[in-house]
Design a protein around this motif. Structure first.
Motif, PDB file in Angstrom:
ATOM      1  N   ASN B  62      49.887  14.217 -19.497  1.00  0.00           N
ATOM      2  CA  ASN B  62      50.739  13.264 -18.992  1.00  0.00           C
ATOM      3  C   ASN B  62      50.297  11.762 -19.208  1.00  0.00           C
ATOM      4  O   ASN B  62      50.847  10.962 -19.533  1.00  0.00           O
ATOM      5  N   ALA B  63      48.651  11.590 -18.974  1.00  0.00           N
ATOM      6  CA  ALA B  63      48.647  10.215 -19.397  1.00  0.00           C
ATOM      7  C   ALA B  63      48.320  10.188 -20.703  1.00  0.00           C
ATOM      8  O   ALA B  63      49.467   9.140 -21.252  1.00  0.00           O
ATOM      9  N   LEU B  64      48.577  11.743 -22.000  1.00  0.00           N
ATOM     10  CA  LEU B  64      48.429  10.748 -23.615  1.00  0.00           C
ATOM     11  C   LEU B  64      50.665  10.566 -23.228  1.00  0.00           C
ATOM     12  O   LEU B  64      50.236   9.443 -24.055  1.00  0.00           O
ATOM     13  N   GLN B  65      50.923  11.290 -22.682  1.00  0.00           N
ATOM     14  CA  GLN B  65      53.101  11.137 -23.134  1.00  0.00           C
ATOM     15  C   GLN B  65      52.739   9.520 -22.684  1.00  0.00           C
ATOM     16  O   GLN B  65      53.274   9.171 -23.039  1.00  0.00           O
ATOM     17  N   ASN B  66      51.963   9.534 -21.204  1.00  0.00           N
ATOM     18  CA  ASN B  66      52.758   8.359 -20.620  1.00  0.00           C
ATOM     19  C   ASN B  66      51.441   7.232 -22.346  1.00  0.00           C
ATOM     20  O   ASN B  66      52.799   6.172 -22.384  1.00  0.00           O
ATOM     21  N   ILE B  67      50.730   7.038 -23.154  1.00  0.00           N
ATOM     22  CA  ILE B  67      50.784   5.953 -23.635  1.00  0.00           C
ATOM     23  C   ILE B  67      51.063   6.635 -25.267  1.00  0.00           C
ATOM     24  O   ILE B  67      51.546   5.279 -25.581  1.00  0.00           O
ATOM     25  N   GLN B  68      51.764   7.857 -25.355  1.00  0.00           N
ATOM     26  CA  GLN B  68      52.814   7.423 -26.580  1.00  0.00           C
ATOM     27  C   GLN B  68      53.670   6.735 -25.859  1.00  0.00           C
ATOM     28  O   GLN B  68      54.021   6.109 -26.915  1.00  0.00           O
ATOM     29  N   GLU B  70      54.599   4.801 -24.693  1.00  0.00           N
ATOM     30  CA  GLU B  70      54.496   2.680 -23.845  1.00  0.00           C
ATOM     31  C   GLU B  70      54.266   2.826 -25.563  1.00  0.00           C
ATOM     32  O   GLU B  70      54.391   0.772 -26.220  1.00  0.00           O
ATOM     33  N   ILE B  71      53.581   3.424 -26.450  1.00  0.00           N
ATOM     34  CA  ILE B  71      53.118   2.663 -27.949  1.00  0.00           C
ATOM     35  C   ILE B  71      54.411   2.994 -28.247  1.00  0.00           C
ATOM     36  O   ILE B  71      54.750   1.639 -28.801  1.00  0.00           O
ATOM     37  N   ALA B  72      55.427   3.753 -28.220  1.00  0.00           N
ATOM     38  CA  ALA B  72      56.509   3.923 -28.698  1.00  0.00           C
ATOM     39  C   ALA B  72      57.190   2.859 -28.372  1.00  0.00           C
ATOM     40  O   ALA B  72      58.323   2.169 -29.018  1.00  0.00           O
ATOM     41  N   ALA B  73      57.067   2.273 -27.259  1.00  0.00           N
ATOM     42  CA  ALA B  73      58.793   0.696 -26.710  1.00  0.00           C
ATOM     43  C   ALA B  73      57.814  -0.416 -27.419  1.00  0.00           C
ATOM     44  O   ALA B  73      58.695  -1.440 -27.411  1.00  0.00           O
ATOM     45  N   ASN B  74      56.490  -0.648 -27.388  1.00  0.00           N
ATOM     46  CA  ASN B  74      55.367  -1.962 -28.082  1.00  0.00           C
ATOM     47  C   ASN B  74      55.588  -1.673 -29.410  1.00  0.00           C
ATOM     48  O   ASN B  74      55.947  -3.470 -30.378  1.00  0.00           O
ATOM     49  N   VAL B  75      56.429  -0.684 -30.627  1.00  0.00           N
ATOM     50  CA  VAL B  75      55.846  -0.625 -31.982  1.00  0.00           C
ATOM     51  C   VAL B  75      56.769  -1.290 -32.313  1.00  0.00           C
ATOM     52  O   VAL B  75      58.205  -0.430 -32.082  1.00  0.00           O
ATOM     53  N   ILE B  76      57.492  -2.329 -33.253  1.00  0.00           N
ATOM     54  CA  ILE B  76      58.842  -2.303 -34.003  1.00  0.00           C
ATOM     55  C   ILE B  76      59.020  -0.808 -35.561  1.00  0.00           C
ATOM     56  O   ILE B  76      57.500  -1.147 -36.132  1.00  0.00           O
ATOM     57  N   ASP B  77      59.734  -0.403 -34.939  1.00  0.00           N
ATOM     58  CA  ASP B  77      59.760   0.442 -35.688  1.00  0.00           C
ATOM     59  C   ASP B  77      60.916   0.664 -36.886  1.00  0.00           C
ATOM     60  O   ASP B  77      61.995   0.666 -36.236  1.00  0.00           O
TER      61      ASP B  77
END
Lengths: 124, 174
Positions: B62-68, B70-77
C-alpha cells in the motif's frame, strides 16, 4: 438544438475572424457544434478536442496552479480551449482575430454552458 | 527487509554483537529453516523501544502504491497525449445521440433564456417612433464627445514602441 446553434452563431458573427464554437465533453464527444464554412474541419474532430483535457492536466503540474485556459496560436488559425462545468469549450478563429475578444466571448458563454452542462452531462 | 532491520538495530555497533550486523544474512544458507536473529531483537525480557514484528507485506504494498500514485500525479508526462484512451465508435455514436436528445429537449428553452439583445430590430413600430422622437443630446455634449474621440484616434495612430534596452541579456548581469 437549432435555436442554440443560431444563438452561438450570433456570438461567432460578433467577433471578426471567429470561425466556430464547439462544445464537447472531456472525451471529445461533441455536444453541439456551430461553425462557419471556413472553419477547419480537423479542429472540430474528437481527437483534437480530447487532447485538451490531457494537456490541461499536465499543464497543471507546472507549479503555477491548475490550468484554466489554453490558447493555441497556429500559423493560420487560433484555438482557445477552456473547461467549464465539465464541458470543454473550443473557440476556433483565424490567426488575425483578436485573442482578447475570443476570451471575452468564452466568458460571456459561461452561463449558457453551465445550463447545457446541467441538462446534458451525467451528474458526477 | 534487511535494510529495515539494520535501521532498527543501528549501524555502528557491529563490535557489540560480534559477527552479526547489518549485512549478516538473516536466513542461513546451510539450514533454510534456521533464522539468524540479531541479538538486539531477541527479547530476553527487556522492553524494546520498537516493535519486534516486521511490517506486513500488505502495508508495504500500500505504501508503495501511494508513492507511485503521488509520483504519477506530480510528474509531467508528455507521452500521455500519445496514449489517449480511444473512444470506440459505438460509444461515440451512443453518447453523441444521447447528448443530442437531451439537448433537443431543452435547447429552445435555453436559447430563449440566454437570448441576446438585438438592438431595435425586434422593437415594435410604435416604440421605435417613441425612441426616435425623444430629445437628442445637447450639441455641447456632442462636440465634446467628437473632440475626445478625434484626440484618441490621433494618439493611438501615433503610438509607437521605441526599443531601447536589449531584450536579450546575460543571466546574472544587471
Amino acid at each position: 438544438m437549432e435555436d442554440l446553434r443560431q444563438l452561438l452563431l450570433t456570438y461567432i458573427e460578433d467577433v471578426p475572424g471567429m470561425l466556430g464554437i464547439v462544445l464537447c465533453d472531456r472525451e471529445g464527444i461533441p455536444i453541439i457544434r456551430c461553425t462557419l464554412e471556413d472553419c477547419p474541419e480537423p479542429a472540430t474532430k474528437p481527437a483534437f478536442l480530447s487532447a485538451h483535457s490531457t494537456c490541461s492536466e499536465q499543464a497543471g503540474k507546472l507549479g503555477l496552479g491548475s490550468n484554466e485556459t489554453i490558447m493555441a496560436v497556429y500559423q493560420n488559425y487560433q484555438v482557445v480551449h477552456l473547461v467549464h462545468t465539465g464541458i470543454v469549450v473550443s473557440v476556433i478563429a483565424t490567426a488575425n482575430a483578436v485573442l482578447s475578444e475570443l476570451l471575452t466571448t468564452t466568458e460571456s458563454l459561461k452561463p449558457l454552458i453551465q445550463d447545457i452542462s446541467l441538462a446534458v452531462l451525467d451528474p458526477v | 527487509m534487511g535494510a529495515v532491520l539494520s535501521w532498527c538495530c543501528g549501524t555502528e555497533t557491529d563490535s557489540d554483537y560480534g559477527d552479526s550486523g547489518e549485512r549478516t544474512r538473516l536466513i542461513s544458507d546451510h539450514s533454510p529453516q534456521q533464522t539468524l536473529i540479531p541479538e538486539l531483537i531477541q527479547d530476553h525480557g527487556r522492553n524494546l523501544p520498537f516493535s519486534s514484528s516486521l511490517p506486513k507485506v500488505n502495508d508495504e504494498q500500500n505504501a508503495l502504491q501511494n508513492i507511485q500514485h503521488e509520483i504519477a500525479a506530480n510528474v509531467i508526462d508528455i507521452s500521455a497525449i500519445d496514449h489517449l484512451p480511444v473512444v470506440e465508435q459505438n460509444d461515440y455514436i451512443e453518447k453523441s445521440t444521447i447528448y443530442g436528445k437531451r439537448l433537443a429537449e431543452v435547447g429552445a428553452k435555453l436559447a430563449a433564456k440566454h437570448a441576446r439583445p438585438t438592438g431595435m430590430a425586434e422593437t415594435s413600430g410604435g416604440d421605435v417612433e417613441k425612441v426616435l422622437s425623444e430629445e437628442p443630446i445637447q450639441q455641447e455634449d456632442l462636440g465634446l464627445i467628437t473632440e475626445i474621440a478625434m484626440r484618441a484616434e490621433k494618439e493611438s495612430y501615433e503610438f509607437r514602441i521605441t526599443h531601447q534596452d536589449d531584450l536579450v541579456a546575460n543571466f546574472g548581469e544587471r
